[in-house]
Design an enzyme around this catalytic site. Structure first.
Site, PDB file in Angstrom:
ATOM      1  N   GLN A  81       0.816  -1.204   0.000  1.00 27.82           N
ATOM      2  CA  GLN A  81       0.000   0.000   0.000  1.00 27.82           C
ATOM      3  C   GLN A  81       0.855   1.262   0.000  1.00 27.82           C
ATOM      4  O   GLN A  81       2.050   1.237   0.268  1.00 27.82           O
ATOM      5  CB  GLN A  81      -0.905   0.018   1.232  1.00 27.82           C
ATOM      6  CG  GLN A  81      -2.002  -1.025   1.214  1.00 27.82           C
ATOM      7  CD  GLN A  81      -2.914  -0.884   2.418  1.00 27.82           C
ATOM      8  OE1 GLN A  81      -2.745  -1.573   3.401  1.00 27.82           O
ATOM      9  NE2 GLN A  81      -3.876   0.009   2.339  1.00 27.82           N
ATOM     10  N   HIS A  82       0.193   2.378  -0.313  1.00 24.08           N
ATOM     11  CA  HIS A  82       0.698   3.741  -0.099  1.00 24.08           C
ATOM     12  C   HIS A  82       1.769   4.211  -1.074  1.00 24.08           C
ATOM     13  O   HIS A  82       2.028   5.411  -1.159  1.00 24.08           O
ATOM     14  CB  HIS A  82       1.270   3.914   1.315  1.00 24.08           C
ATOM     15  CG  HIS A  82       0.345   3.610   2.434  1.00 24.08           C
ATOM     16  ND1 HIS A  82      -0.895   4.192   2.568  1.00 24.08           N
ATOM     17  CD2 HIS A  82       0.498   2.797   3.514  1.00 24.08           C
ATOM     18  CE1 HIS A  82      -1.463   3.748   3.668  1.00 24.08           C
ATOM     19  NE2 HIS A  82      -0.645   2.898   4.253  1.00 24.08           N
ATOM     20  N   ASP A 239      -2.269  -4.862   0.000  1.00 27.50           N
ATOM     21  CA  ASP A 239      -1.868  -6.154   0.549  1.00 27.50           C
ATOM     22  C   ASP A 239      -2.686  -6.578   1.755  1.00 27.50           C
ATOM     23  O   ASP A 239      -3.055  -7.752   1.894  1.00 27.50           O
ATOM     24  CB  ASP A 239      -0.380  -6.174   0.871  1.00 27.50           C
ATOM     25  CG  ASP A 239       0.101  -4.996   1.708  1.00 27.50           C
ATOM     26  OD1 ASP A 239      -0.733  -4.167   2.133  1.00 27.50           O
ATOM     27  OD2 ASP A 239       1.317  -4.901   1.932  1.00 27.50           O
TER      28      ASP A 239
END
Length: 481
Positions: A81-82, A239
């Site tokens: 992520q991110h 994830d």
């Protein structure tokens, strides 16, 4: 290849350090082939990777799967992520991707929270109070430090979006991963125009948010992957949302994941909004919510301590009053982006094994402190804590979580739950099922249950006390060299 009862699907986990692919029988959940390839991450305060490595790793992992991958009817990608992926007009990376554990944007995170109404307003608006992990803060950092890269950027993607787009030729994402950006409003489930204007990001640069169960596209021509043209591509997701799908999570069941980062989360029907910022109010991948707390330092940090001591990671010893806060990469929970590791209480008779146990205790303490915030008030506290991730099969991790949580602990036998969750999402396209129902049919949570033991409140209180007393040291900005 083993004979399959039903159609084959592919689930992918593109994580911080490698990309893994599973070919799964959609009927039974049997993994009939698998592959894995590594990619590199820069060191230092910044954490970056070249997205093209992710594609090369995906190609390699799928080729390792052999003929099974060629027979797949659908594919889905779960990813870290991110991460901020910036692409030019030709779809090539403008610069390396800034990853989730890149903490350089901590000043921008603080500024954005202050400029747009404070923590409570952000939590109500986006579900989360953005810290240095969130994509919006990385974009703000890039605009401040590399304006030429911002000017060259014609598309902004997350890691899983980048790979999905290379498969389909279409820019898409999903609600689970979009909810970790800081520019997606959880109340309206849409991009937040005011936040985007504030950080100078044109919404036209963002991918379309695909609905749960919707087909994101089909595999296009002109690639090196062993897929047929027209193979269905699912939306994919972040994830943690993929692992939740892989476990077939029902509301109220807590999960503690031990990987490069540590996470604790649970599915809920209620839209979360924690103004303290401890819990991120993520969306899940099938219409509910996934409140989650994350630490930056988990298995890698403990392994580093073991290496420094010259010990095997299992060589822990009990009976210590030493405290180790393993904040080797800064920390997100608690929010201490400039922190470093801290050792307190060392004595002549302290052993190396006791210091290693203290590292485990320090890593688990932060996650368990957020557990009650993640769970709904009416959640059954006797429900076993599902322990997953790379550390879950380690005896020292299991016993530390068991001792400090005071809960029964279940260790699912299924491995690669992110990739399995992605595979369940792909299977759902073929069967019309909710992917979590697919995973429950696959019985992915089956595994031994370790009975609860009395909670070690003495250790928890000691760590909390050291953390409180050391706050001025841990909160300070790093010194310039």
């Amino acid at each position: 290849m083993s004979a399959a009862e039903g159609p084959l699907v592919v689930g992918v986990d593109t994580s911080t350090q490698s990309t893994k692919a599973l070919v799964v029988d959609a009927s039974t959940g049997q993994v009939v082939a698998s592959g894995q390839a590594a990619h590199t991450v820069s060191s230092g305060e910044g954490r970056e990777s070249d997205p093209r490595q992710w594609w090369d790793a995906l190609c390699e992992a799928l080729h390792q799967c052999g003929d099974a991958a060629r027979e797949a009817a659908a594919v889905s990608i779960g990813g870290q992520q991110h991460g901020l992926v910036t692409l030019d007009a030709q779809g090539e990376p403008v610069r390396p991707a800034m990853l989730w554990n890149d903490v350089r944007s901590a000043p921008q995170a603080r500024r954005l929270v202050d400029e747009l109404g404070g923590p409570k307003a952000w939590a109500e608006r986006t579900g989360s109070v953005p810290g240095a992990s969130f994509t919006v803060t990385k974009w703000a950092w890039l605009a401040e430090h590399e304006p030429e890269a911002v000017r060259a950027t014609k598309a902004v993607r997350l890691p899983h979006d980048y790979l999905t787009e290379r498969l389909t030729g279409e820019g898409t994402t999903d609600r689970g991963d979009a909810s970790g950006t800081g520019w997606w409003a959880s109340g309206t489930e849409s991009y937040d125009d005011e936040i985007l204007r504030h950080v100078g990001l044109d919404p036209a640069l963002l991918p379309r948010v695909v609905r749960p169960g919707e087909v994101a596209g089909t595999v296009r021509d002109g690639h090196d992957l062993p897929f047929s043209k027209g193979t269905l591509v699912a939306p994919g997701t972040g994830d943690n949302a993929a692992a939740a799908l892989g476990l077939g999570l029902r509301p109220g069941t807590p999960v503690l994941s031990l990987g490069t980062s540590g996470t604790v989360y649970a599915v809920t029907k209620r839209r979360p909004a924690d103004p303290t910022g401890t819990v991120a109010g993520f969306a899940d991948a099938h219409g509910d919510w996934l409140p989650l707390a994350c630490t930056l330092n988990c298995t890698l940090a403990v392994d580093r301590v073991a290496a420094l001591l010259g010990l095997d990671r299992e060589a822990v010893e009990p009976g210590t009053a030493v405290t180790l806060l393993p904040f080797l990469d800064g920390e997100r929970t608690p929010n201490l982006p400039h922190a470093s590791g801290l050792l307190h209480g060392l004595r002549h008779d302290t052993t190396a094994g006791q210091i290693l146990q203290a590292a485990y205790d320090g890593a688990v303490h932060s996650l368990l402190g957020a557990l009650d915030l993640v769970l709904d008030e009416d959640a059954d506290r006797s429900t076993p804590l599902l322990l997953i991730g790379g550390g879950a099969r380690g005896t020292a991790w299991q016993q530390t979580v068991r001792r400090l949580s005071g809960r029964p602990v279940q260790v699912p036998q299924a491995k690669e739950l992110v990739a399995l969750g992605a595979a369940a999402q792909a299977a759902g396209l073929l069967t019309g099922e909710d992917p979590a129902s697919v995973a429950r049919r696959w019985n992915t949570t089956a595994g031994p249950v370790l009975d609860a033991v009395p909670r070690d409140d003495e250790t928890l209180d000691r760590i909390a006390g050291v953390l409180s007393d050391a706050a001025p040291l841990l909160e300070g900005a790093p010194r310039t060299r």
